[in-house]
Design a protein around this motif. Structure first.
Motif: not given
Length: 691
Positions: A572-576, A597-600, A602-604, A633-634
């Protein structure tokens, strides 16, 4: 690295980096290498906007060192005052600089101006001094260096530079502004009147000069009617004392008390909230100590006390308007709101009225019909009650008095306690938040997307922080709600919201075991490619509801997740962050991930600045640069990793117990917004919830 080391390490790295900018090629690489070594050793980053706001808002290391040397010299220490940059000859017949020297001098002036903006006054003095060496015929360089000297309390040097500037160009109005300010700050009010008067004569439209002249005349008049400075050091003055039983001197200054030999009872003094507040402000604003010691009456009192003359008569000292104002400012508030004033001597001929940014939440926003506005302060400092009156007057047609009366006020993310509001002052540039003390969880369809939820307002009656707890795979929110209520006994002014995952775990008792996203197929086999997207969208929708209808600021919302609940918080942090990339104020408060853990992947474009504490269990430390943490880190530029030992039986995923909470409590203690200025001044003691 301890939290106490970080600010100093940041200051050292910043000083080394800034020093390299003006160093020769031979030394530049060495200084940059030193700065990099310090940054890596203490995990600080001078290029980080977050750390700049956290550690880099005060005066630079050079300025603090200059202040130390000057104060030590003033108080009888052996160290010399910091050497000023070489002054130009008083002769106006200096050689004409070359074009190259003129260009280099202008660049140095620009460097000095940049250092002034960064409050690195030592670097500014050095840059202006080098510019003077190249072109001693410019009144601007002397004038600017005078301003830098005044900022660190070196008013004698400022007076010399300002006089030299006026000698080079008698019609340069800013020179008289600098001179008047330095004289005024030195307590030489009659001379300040003369300086400002000369400035007004050559620049009659300069508002700074006119206001300085008026203030100097007022102080000169007040000083002439007050006891003379010579009387302050006489034996008659020693004999003056407050009436027996008096609790305070003039201006509300507290009674210091005294022990044997006239020495004050220091323990009793620091038990006095006003004295403790003044000490806190002195420590948080190093410039203020130099300013205090440059007040003639206070300097004389300190000298008398140091030579065995006993405690000064505080009632008589408070007859000095300058000291009275100084005492009021030092005891009026903490940090940047302590009424430092606008300096009066920056020499800008086009000074705009200082403003504050006011942000409204919940019912206040609805009543006023706006989310934020900028309000000009009528004077510096301006008290917080005055600002409240200005808001009420500005929106009088909407009758906001009753709504404002039930609000809590924060200045630069520090909650102002009810009994502190009357004494808090603003200097301009602050961010003021206005929100109802209570923020009820407004019912909405987005809450029905979760199988259950529980909400507990802060026991103190003030909802300043919102802690959202997300349980792990196969659990429910019931034990987490009990955990949240236990945490509320430790965390100040914190409301708790627990959510229950939307999907039941197949083949287990219905209503008791839940998962945040489909993890098993209809046969109970683990899915190789789970999809958390629908739940992430639901949680984002809830955040929009909380920050909109419920009045919470995103930066005051904190997540704690375990296992799969932590994974949902991280995703949710990544999408927000993606959807609010252009809204710095929408940054979430923090996330504590226990075994998440991350499933995706991140591409921020730019990692979030939201602090993330990730706790993992492992028999050995995993290096920070390991590929295991690449997604973290991403996702965030503020990642903290904390390893715990494997749980009994060798499990690498287990909830925290006992002292394992210490790291989390320390993490929250640095971030929770609800601390008042008094709480912020003390050490944080980590407390763990009861088992």
């Amino acid at each position: 690295m301890s939290s106490q080391q970080a600010p100093l390490a940041y200051a050292v790295a910043q000083w080394l980096q800034q020093s390299s900018d003006s160093a020769s090629a031979e030394h530049k690489a060495k200084l940059q290498h030193a700065a990099k070594s310090v940054s890596e050793a203490f995990d600080v980053d001078t290029s980080s906007a977050q750390q700049q706001a956290q550690y880099g808002s005060g005066p630079g290391l050079q300025a603090i060192f200059d202040i130390f040397l000057k104060t030590q010299a003033k108080m009888g220490g052996a160290a010399p005052a910091p050497a000023a940059a070489p002054a130009a000859s008083t002769s106006t017949a200096a050689a004409t600089p070359s074009d190259a020297d003129l260009a280099k001098a202008e660049q140095l002036k620009a460097d000095g101006n940049k250092a002034m903006s960064a409050k690195d006054y030592g670097a500014a003095i050095e840059a202006y001094g080098k510019a003077i060496e190249l072109n001693p015929n410019s009144p601007v360089y002397f004038s600017n260096r005078a301003a830098a000297f005044s900022q660190i309390g070196q008013h004698d040097q400022a007076i010399d530079d300002a006089k030299q500037a006026s000698k080079i160009d008698p019609k340069f109005g800013k020179a008289y502004s600098r001179l008047g300010h330095a004289l005024f700050s030195s307590g030489r009010f009659e001379e300040a009147v003369e300086a400002y008067q000369q400035g007004v004569e050559v620049d009659p439209t300069n508002e700074v000069l006119k206001k300085g002249l008026a203030a100097s005349k007022e102080q000169a008049s007040s000083s002439s009617s007050a006891p003379s400075s010579s009387a302050a050091g006489s034996s008659t003055r020693d004999a003056v004392s407050p009436p027996a039983g008096a609790d305070a001197g003039a201006g509300g200054f507290p009674d210091f008390g005294g022990g044997a030999g006239g020495m004050p009872d220091l323990a009793a003094m620091m038990n006095n909230p006003m004295i403790a507040q003044m000490a806190q402000n002195l420590m948080s604003n190093p410039d203020s100590l130099a300013s205090l010691m440059n007040n003639p009456m206070l300097r004389q009192a300190a000298e008398r006390f140091g030579s065995g003359g006993g405690m000064p008569d505080m009632s008589s000292m408070m007859n000095d308007p300058a000291l009275r104002d100084m005492a009021r400012n030092f005891m009026g508030g903490a940090g940047g709101g302590a009424g430092r004033g606008n300096g009066g001597g920056n020499g800008n001929n086009n000074i705009a009225s200082p403003t504050v940014r006011v942000i409204y939440f919940a019912s206040v926003r609805t009543t006023l019909g706006l989310s934020h506005e900028s309000i000009a302060l009528p004077s510096v400092p301006t008290s917080l009650p005055t600002l409240i009156e200005l808001i009420a007057q500005r929106h009088n047609d909407k009758q906001p008095d009753s709504v404002l009366a039930g609000c809590r006020w924060s200045v630069d993310n520090t909650l102002i306690e009810i009994d502190e509001i009357a004494n808090w002052t603003l200097s301009g540039g602050e961010e003021v938040e206005v929100e109802p003390a209570r923020k009820p969880l407004v019912a909405a369809s987005v809450l029905s997307r979760f199988s259950a939820h529980h909400f507990s307002p802060a026991p103190s009656g003030v909802d300043s922080n919102l802690l959202i707890l997300l349980h792990g795979l196969g659990d429910s929110d019931t034990p987490f709600f009990t955990l949240g209520q236990s945490l509320q006994k430790t965390l100040p002014q914190t409301a708790v919201l627990t959510l229950q995952a939307p999907h039941g775990v197949p083949f287990l008792d219905p209503g008791r075991h839940w998962m945040w996203y489909p993890t098993f197929d209809q046969f109970g086999e683990i899915l190789t490619k789970p999809n958390p997207r629908p739940t992430v969208d639901h949680l984002k929708g809830l955040l929009e509801h909380l920050t909109g209808a419920c009045g919470w600021s995103a930066s005051h919302i904190y997540f704690f997740g375990f296992g799969q609940g932590a994974t949902i918080a991280l995703e949710t942090l990544v999408d927000w962050t993606k959807s609010h990339a252009d809204e710095p104020a929408a940054r979430l408060g923090s996330i504590v991930s226990v075994s998440g853990e991350f499933i995706s992947h991140p591409t921020l474009t730019k990692p979030s600045a939201t602090p993330v504490l990730h706790i993992y269990r492992s028999p050995s430390e995993t290096p920070r640069d390991a590929s295991r943490w690449a997604s973290f880190r991403k996702a965030t530029s503020a990642l903290q990793l904390h390893r715990l030992a494997l749980a009994p039986g060798g499990a690498d995923e287990a909830m925290l117990r006992g002292q394992e909470w210490d790291g989390v409590m320390q993490f929250w203690s640095r971030l929770l917004r609800s601390r008042s200025s008094w709480e912020l001044s003390g050490d944080v003691v980590p407390l763990a919830p009861q088992k």
